[in-house]
Design a protein around this motif. Structure first.
Motif, PDB file in Angstrom:
ATOM      1  N   LYS A  79       0.907  -1.155  -0.036  1.00  0.00           N
ATOM      2  CA  LYS A  79      -0.116   0.018  -0.114  1.00  0.00           C
ATOM      3  C   LYS A  79       0.786   2.003   0.439  1.00  0.00           C
ATOM      4  O   LYS A  79       0.569   1.935  -1.155  1.00  0.00           O
ATOM      5  N   GLU A  80       2.400   1.010   0.578  1.00  0.00           N
ATOM      6  CA  GLU A  80       2.784   2.850   0.620  1.00  0.00           C
ATOM      7  C   GLU A  80       3.675   2.420  -0.278  1.00  0.00           C
ATOM      8  O   GLU A  80       3.810   3.757  -1.508  1.00  0.00           O
ATOM      9  N   VAL A  81       3.479   1.655  -0.928  1.00  0.00           N
ATOM     10  CA  VAL A  81       5.106   2.370  -2.136  1.00  0.00           C
ATOM     11  C   VAL A  81       3.321   2.530  -3.689  1.00  0.00           C
ATOM     12  O   VAL A  81       3.976   3.015  -4.358  1.00  0.00           O
ATOM     13  N   ASN A  82       2.392   1.969  -3.063  1.00  0.00           N
ATOM     14  CA  ASN A  82       1.370   1.832  -4.987  1.00  0.00           C
ATOM     15  C   ASN A  82       0.676   3.927  -4.026  1.00  0.00           C
ATOM     16  O   ASN A  82       1.127   4.594  -4.629  1.00  0.00           O
ATOM     17  N   GLU A  83       0.910   4.741  -3.089  1.00  0.00           N
ATOM     18  CA  GLU A  83       1.289   5.311  -2.624  1.00  0.00           C
ATOM     19  C   GLU A  83       1.718   6.386  -3.151  1.00  0.00           C
ATOM     20  O   GLU A  83       1.277   7.788  -3.268  1.00  0.00           O
ATOM     21  N   ALA A  84       3.114   6.145  -2.167  1.00  0.00           N
ATOM     22  CA  ALA A  84       4.418   6.585  -3.368  1.00  0.00           C
ATOM     23  C   ALA A  84       4.407   7.661  -5.030  1.00  0.00           C
ATOM     24  O   ALA A  84       4.551   7.964  -4.683  1.00  0.00           O
ATOM     25  N   TYR A  85       4.229   5.851  -5.466  1.00  0.00           N
ATOM     26  CA  TYR A  85       4.049   6.162  -6.935  1.00  0.00           C
ATOM     27  C   TYR A  85       2.909   6.538  -7.616  1.00  0.00           C
ATOM     28  O   TYR A  85       3.072   7.384  -8.366  1.00  0.00           O
ATOM     29  N   GLU A  86       1.705   6.868  -6.967  1.00  0.00           N
ATOM     30  CA  GLU A  86       0.618   7.443  -7.178  1.00  0.00           C
ATOM     31  C   GLU A  86       0.770   9.476  -7.494  1.00  0.00           C
ATOM     32  O   GLU A  86       0.385   9.880  -8.235  1.00  0.00           O
ATOM     33  N   VAL A  87       1.786   9.047  -6.003  1.00  0.00           N
ATOM     34  CA  VAL A  87       1.610  11.095  -6.046  1.00  0.00           C
ATOM     35  C   VAL A  87       3.230  11.242  -6.733  1.00  0.00           C
ATOM     36  O   VAL A  87       2.951  12.245  -7.757  1.00  0.00           O
ATOM     37  N   LEU A  88       4.577  10.304  -7.161  1.00  0.00           N
ATOM     38  CA  LEU A  88       5.602  10.907  -7.589  1.00  0.00           C
ATOM     39  C   LEU A  88       5.507  11.077  -9.308  1.00  0.00           C
ATOM     40  O   LEU A  88       5.921  11.592 -10.106  1.00  0.00           O
ATOM     41  N   ARG A  89       3.890  10.204  -9.561  1.00  0.00           N
ATOM     42  CA  ARG A  89       4.635   9.654 -11.428  1.00  0.00           C
ATOM     43  C   ARG A  89       3.280  10.852 -11.665  1.00  0.00           C
ATOM     44  O   ARG A  89       3.007  11.202 -13.363  1.00  0.00           O
ATOM     45  N   ASP A  90       2.808  12.200 -11.461  1.00  0.00           N
ATOM     46  CA  ASP A  90       1.655  12.747 -11.098  1.00  0.00           C
ATOM     47  C   ASP A  90       3.031  14.083 -11.614  1.00  0.00           C
ATOM     48  O   ASP A  90       3.371  14.795 -10.142  1.00  0.00           O
ATOM     49  N   PRO A  91       3.144  14.583 -11.913  1.00  0.00           N
ATOM     50  CA  PRO A  91       4.089  15.938 -11.659  1.00  0.00           C
ATOM     51  C   PRO A  91       3.751  16.808 -10.791  1.00  0.00           C
ATOM     52  O   PRO A  91       4.498  17.868 -10.365  1.00  0.00           O
ATOM     53  N   GLN A  92       2.393  17.555 -10.833  1.00  0.00           N
ATOM     54  CA  GLN A  92       2.078  18.842 -10.251  1.00  0.00           C
ATOM     55  C   GLN A  92       1.469  17.545  -8.862  1.00  0.00           C
ATOM     56  O   GLN A  92       2.311  18.313  -7.078  1.00  0.00           O
ATOM     57  N   LYS A  93       1.318  16.524  -8.166  1.00  0.00           N
ATOM     58  CA  LYS A  93       1.762  16.040  -7.108  1.00  0.00           C
ATOM     59  C   LYS A  93       3.402  15.884  -6.281  1.00  0.00           C
ATOM     60  O   LYS A  93       3.425  16.831  -5.272  1.00  0.00           O
ATOM     61  N   ARG A  94       3.853  15.221  -7.302  1.00  0.00           N
ATOM     62  CA  ARG A  94       5.209  15.047  -7.175  1.00  0.00           C
ATOM     63  C   ARG A  94       5.533  16.731  -6.843  1.00  0.00           C
ATOM     64  O   ARG A  94       6.349  16.725  -5.649  1.00  0.00           O
ATOM     65  N   ALA A  95       5.493  18.117  -7.359  1.00  0.00           N
ATOM     66  CA  ALA A  95       6.359  19.192  -6.997  1.00  0.00           C
ATOM     67  C   ALA A  95       5.833  19.668  -5.890  1.00  0.00           C
ATOM     68  O   ALA A  95       6.639  20.013  -4.979  1.00  0.00           O
ATOM     69  N   ALA A  96       4.666  19.418  -5.407  1.00  0.00           N
ATOM     70  CA  ALA A  96       3.574  19.841  -4.322  1.00  0.00           C
ATOM     71  C   ALA A  96       5.087  19.081  -2.337  1.00  0.00           C
ATOM     72  O   ALA A  96       5.184  18.925  -1.718  1.00  0.00           O
ATOM     73  N   TYR A  97       4.723  17.733  -3.513  1.00  0.00           N
ATOM     74  CA  TYR A  97       5.775  16.909  -2.199  1.00  0.00           C
ATOM     75  C   TYR A  97       6.911  17.359  -2.066  1.00  0.00           C
ATOM     76  O   TYR A  97       7.654  17.292  -0.967  1.00  0.00           O
ATOM     77  N   ASP A  98       6.998  17.449  -3.352  1.00  0.00           N
ATOM     78  CA  ASP A  98       8.979  18.235  -3.063  1.00  0.00           C
ATOM     79  C   ASP A  98       8.960  19.646  -2.163  1.00  0.00           C
ATOM     80  O   ASP A  98       9.688  19.289  -1.618  1.00  0.00           O
ATOM     81  N   ARG A  99       8.010  20.330  -2.624  1.00  0.00           N
ATOM     82  CA  ARG A  99       8.068  21.679  -1.715  1.00  0.00           C
ATOM     83  C   ARG A  99       7.199  21.394  -0.114  1.00  0.00           C
ATOM     84  O   ARG A  99       8.315  21.722   0.633  1.00  0.00           O
ATOM     85  N   PHE A 100       6.714  20.413  -0.405  1.00  0.00           N
ATOM     86  CA  PHE A 100       5.771  20.107   1.099  1.00  0.00           C
ATOM     87  C   PHE A 100       6.259  18.881   1.889  1.00  0.00           C
ATOM     88  O   PHE A 100       5.351  19.226   3.461  1.00  0.00           O
ATOM     89  N   GLY A 101       5.893  18.065   1.074  1.00  0.00           N
ATOM     90  CA  GLY A 101       6.951  16.759   2.145  1.00  0.00           C
ATOM     91  C   GLY A 101       5.139  16.294   1.662  1.00  0.00           C
ATOM     92  O   GLY A 101       4.037  16.472   1.197  1.00  0.00           O
ATOM     93  N   HIS A 102       5.037  15.038   3.071  1.00  0.00           N
ATOM     94  CA  HIS A 102       3.400  14.529   3.251  1.00  0.00           C
ATOM     95  C   HIS A 102       3.141  15.905   3.826  1.00  0.00           C
ATOM     96  O   HIS A 102       1.453  14.975   3.207  1.00  0.00           O
ATOM     97  N   ALA A 103       3.070  16.639   4.389  1.00  0.00           N
ATOM     98  CA  ALA A 103       1.756  18.054   4.981  1.00  0.00           C
ATOM     99  C   ALA A 103       0.963  18.384   3.855  1.00  0.00           C
ATOM    100  O   ALA A 103      -0.201  19.068   3.545  1.00  0.00           O
ATOM    101  N   ALA A 104       1.357  18.296   2.185  1.00  0.00           N
ATOM    102  CA  ALA A 104       1.090  18.696   1.321  1.00  0.00           C
ATOM    103  C   ALA A 104      -0.459  18.169   1.078  1.00  0.00           C
ATOM    104  O   ALA A 104      -1.476  18.144   0.248  1.00  0.00           O
ATOM    105  N   PHE A 105      -0.840  16.280   1.889  1.00  0.00           N
ATOM    106  CA  PHE A 105      -1.880  15.165   1.096  1.00  0.00           C
ATOM    107  C   PHE A 105      -2.542  15.312   2.648  1.00  0.00           C
ATOM    108  O   PHE A 105      -3.239  14.147   2.550  1.00  0.00           O
ATOM    109  N   GLU A 106      -1.811  16.121   3.529  1.00  0.00           N
ATOM    110  CA  GLU A 106      -3.316  16.459   5.244  1.00  0.00           C
ATOM    111  C   GLU A 106      -4.012  16.622   5.454  1.00  0.00           C
ATOM    112  O   GLU A 106      -4.251  17.337   6.308  1.00  0.00           O
ATOM    113  N   GLY A 107      -4.652  17.701   4.229  1.00  0.00           N
ATOM    114  CA  GLY A 107      -4.840  19.110   4.298  1.00  0.00           C
ATOM    115  C   GLY A 107      -4.745  20.393   5.650  1.00  0.00           C
ATOM    116  O   GLY A 107      -4.791  20.827   6.112  1.00  0.00           O
TER     117      GLY A 107
END
Length: 380
Positions: free
Chosen positions: A48-76
């Protein structure tokens, strides 16, 4: 518990390309997939963890948000502008599902198409004499066999079944439901992966017909109740040309009117007249092989007295081409019989004998001596 870094989960650097991300995900997903790690909670969580990681990193917008804010970008925690928790990672997994498990699913579909037939059980009763010598029995087994008209394919003219258009031969169909991808049996082919366009008239497309079969079963010498004999390939016919199941013969040895059996040992209870037991002598007893043996009765034998005939019991059960161990023994057990329907003369002789035989019954004397002591103890 804090989440692990997505790049570390996939084992890639932060500058990894899209192809490198996909390749790393394929490796990790294949390693942790539930089909290859059944009942393993750790692998299930990692998957489940690697699926979640791939879902984020394969998408350029989600990846950019993750690179800037980390996991907080998806926790509201980023106010109205933050991304929501990744939703359906089933779509991400579907991108590489065929590459990862195409061979595995194809093999599973092939097994569904040609299913092995069911095993059958047959209860067979034999006599003790047959268990002693061994015998070949003819049995009739009801069941199914491969249809001769279609050679078990289920299709008219023995044509090969067509690949199911709904599931592409996998026998399963997948549908996304929110966060999960659900896999179900294909409703078109019922999991077979193939369909028969022109069913065989003889078997209605099943590839099997009901037919009784007569088989010869070799019962080895030494079998006991509960012995199981396996006849490979003599069970139910498989579907769509699949291999036949096996036939298991369960042996039950009937009780004998003369002999009692305990493993390899036989016992025979022989009634002996009172006079013969007292005087001793010789008797003739039957043996399981149909022969006769003479046994000497010691003078003064009591009921329960046993004599042993070496090697006159049951043979050991054969294993392969050889035999394990030696034949058992036969025990002769004496039963002293009290005479009945006495004539007047016989009564007179017995009364006369009883008067002069007080010292010839040691067990009676011992018993009544104990009884006398018991009564005196109770009175005292």
């Amino acid at each position: 518990m804090a989440k692990r870094d997505f790049y570390q989960l996939l084992g890639i650097s932060r500058g990894a390309t899209g192809d490198e991300i996909k390749k790393a995900y394929r490796t990790k997903a294949k390693e942790l997939h539930p089909d290859r790690n059944q009942d393993c909670k750790i692998s299930e969580a990692g998957f489940k963890e690697v699926n979640e990681a791939y879902e984020v990193l394969r998408d350029p917008q989600k990846r950019a948000a993750y690179d800037r804010f980390g996991h907080a970008a998806f926790e509201g925690g980023m106010g109205g502008g933050g991304f929501h928790h990744p939703g359906d990672f089933g779509s991400a997994f579907a991108d590489v599902f065929e590459d990862l498990f195409g061979d595995y699913v194809g093999a599973r579909g092939a097994r569904n198409r040609a299913a092995r037939g069911q095993d059958l059980r047959y209860n067979l009763r034999v006599t003790l004499e047959e268990a002693f010598t061994g015998i070949v029995k003819q049995i009739t087994v009801p069941g199914s066999t491969a249809c001769g008209a279609c050679n078990g394919t289920g299709a008219e003219g023995a044509a090969e079944p067509a690949t199911c258009p709904t599931c592409a031969g996998m026998g399963k169909v997948r549908a996304s439901q929110g966060f999960f991808t659900v896999e179900r049996t294909c409703p078109t082919c019922n999991g077979a992966g193939q369909i028969v366009k022109n069913p065989c008239n003889a078997c209605d497309g099943s590839g099997r017909i009901e037919k009784d079969r007569t088989l010869s079963v070799t019962i080895p010498a030494g079998v006991e109740s509960g012995t199981r004999i396996r006849l490979a390939g003599e069970g139910e016919a498989g579907s769509r040309g699949g291999p036949q199941g096996d036939l298991y013969i369960f042996i039950e040895v009937r009780e004998h009117e003369i002999f009692l059996r305990d493993g390899r040992t036989l016992a025979c209870r022989v009634p002996v007249g009172m006079a013969s037991a007292a005087l001793g002598g010789e008797i003739e007893v039957p043996t399981i092989d149909g022969g006769r043996s003479k046994v000497k009765i010691p003078a003064g034998s009591q009921t329960g007295k046993q004599m042993r005939l070496r090697g006159k019991g049951m043979p050991p059960l054969r294993h392969g081409a050889g035999m394990q161990g030696e034949p058992g023994d036969m025990l002769i057990e004496i039963m002293v019989e009290t005479p009945v329907n006495l004539t007047t003369r016989q009564r007179e002789l017995l009364r006369e004998f009883d008067q002069i035989a007080a010292d010839n019954n040691p067990q009676s004397q011992s018993f009544f001596t104990k009884v006398k002591g018991f009564w005196e103890g109770m009175t005292g």
